[in-house]
Design a protein around this motif. Structure first.
Motif, PDB file in Angstrom:
ATOM      1  N   THR A   1     -65.194  63.217   8.460  1.00 26.88           N
ATOM      2  CA  THR A   1     -65.087  61.798   8.121  1.00 26.88           C
ATOM      3  C   THR A   1     -66.193  61.392   7.147  1.00 26.88           C
ATOM      4  N   ILE A   2     -67.416  61.840   7.406  1.00 23.05           N
ATOM      5  CA  ILE A   2     -68.537  61.528   6.515  1.00 23.05           C
ATOM      6  C   ILE A   2     -68.313  62.164   5.141  1.00 23.05           C
ATOM      7  N   ALA A   3     -67.879  63.409   5.117  1.00 21.83           N
ATOM      8  CA  ALA A   3     -67.660  64.108   3.844  1.00 21.83           C
ATOM      9  C   ALA A   3     -66.587  63.407   3.014  1.00 21.83           C
ATOM     10  N   LEU A   4     -65.471  63.041   3.627  1.00 21.13           N
ATOM     11  CA  LEU A   4     -64.401  62.359   2.891  1.00 21.13           C
ATOM     12  C   LEU A   4     -64.836  60.982   2.410  1.00 21.13           C
TER      13      LEU A   4
ATOM     14  N   THR B   1     -67.903  60.003   1.697  1.00 25.77           N
ATOM     15  CA  THR B   1     -68.841  60.204   0.594  1.00 25.77           C
ATOM     16  C   THR B   1     -68.100  60.606  -0.669  1.00 25.77           C
ATOM     17  N   PHE B   2     -67.121  61.476  -0.541  1.00 29.17           N
ATOM     18  CA  PHE B   2     -66.358  61.926  -1.699  1.00 29.17           C
ATOM     19  C   PHE B   2     -65.634  60.766  -2.372  1.00 29.17           C
ATOM     20  N   LYS B   3     -65.051  59.868  -1.563  1.00 29.01           N
ATOM     21  CA  LYS B   3     -64.341  58.715  -2.114  1.00 29.01           C
ATOM     22  C   LYS B   3     -65.287  57.788  -2.879  1.00 29.01           C
ATOM     23  N   LYS B   4     -66.550  57.781  -2.491  1.00 30.10           N
ATOM     24  CA  LYS B   4     -67.536  56.903  -3.129  1.00 30.10           C
ATOM     25  C   LYS B   4     -68.212  57.551  -4.337  1.00 30.10           C
ATOM     26  N   LEU B   5     -67.876  58.789  -4.678  1.00 29.44           N
ATOM     27  CA  LEU B   5     -68.523  59.475  -5.790  1.00 29.44           C
ATOM     28  C   LEU B   5     -68.481  58.696  -7.104  1.00 29.44           C
ATOM     29  N   PRO B   6     -67.359  58.094  -7.491  1.00 35.18           N
ATOM     30  CA  PRO B   6     -67.370  57.323  -8.738  1.00 35.18           C
ATOM     31  C   PRO B   6     -68.403  56.186  -8.713  1.00 35.18           C
ATOM     32  N   ASP B   7     -68.515  55.502  -7.576  1.00 32.18           N
ATOM     33  CA  ASP B   7     -69.506  54.428  -7.454  1.00 32.18           C
ATOM     34  C   ASP B   7     -70.930  54.980  -7.542  1.00 32.18           C
ATOM     35  N   TYR B   8     -71.177  56.104  -6.865  1.00 35.82           N
ATOM     36  CA  TYR B   8     -72.509  56.716  -6.901  1.00 35.82           C
ATOM     37  C   TYR B   8     -72.860  57.189  -8.309  1.00 35.82           C
ATOM     38  N   ALA B   9     -71.895  57.779  -9.004  1.00 36.97           N
ATOM     39  CA  ALA B   9     -72.145  58.273 -10.365  1.00 36.97           C
ATOM     40  C   ALA B   9     -72.520  57.121 -11.296  1.00 36.97           C
ATOM     41  N   GLU B  10     -71.833  56.009 -11.137  1.00 39.26           N
ATOM     42  CA  GLU B  10     -72.140  54.860 -11.990  1.00 39.26           C
ATOM     43  C   GLU B  10     -73.475  54.230 -11.614  1.00 39.26           C
TER      44      GLU B  10
END
Length: 64
Positions: free
Chosen positions: A20-23, A25-34
């Motif tokens: 659950t944590i991994a998924l 975090t993965f979904k938030k990758l675009p937000d983190y990258a920006e």
């Protein structure tokens, strides 16, 4: 990491929480990258989690 995969070793009772944590975090990758790199990701990013005792005995995680 292996190529485009992340591999975790975890006790069986922690698999659901880790997946659950991994998924999430993965979904938030675009937000983190920006936010952290000022880089806008313009392609879709998807992820999945599989778990099991060996490569030949994997089950797809269906949570979240």
């Amino acid at each position: 990491t292996v190529h485009d995969s992340l591999i975790f070793d975890a006790p069986e009772q922690e698999v659901e929480q880790l997946a659950t944590i991994a998924l999430s975090t993965f979904k938030k990758l675009p937000d983190y990258a920006e936010k952290y790199f000022n880089w806008k990701i313009s392609v879709p990013i998807v992820g999945e989690v599989e778990y099991g005792p060996s490569w030949g005995e994997m089950t797809k995680f269906k949570g979240e």
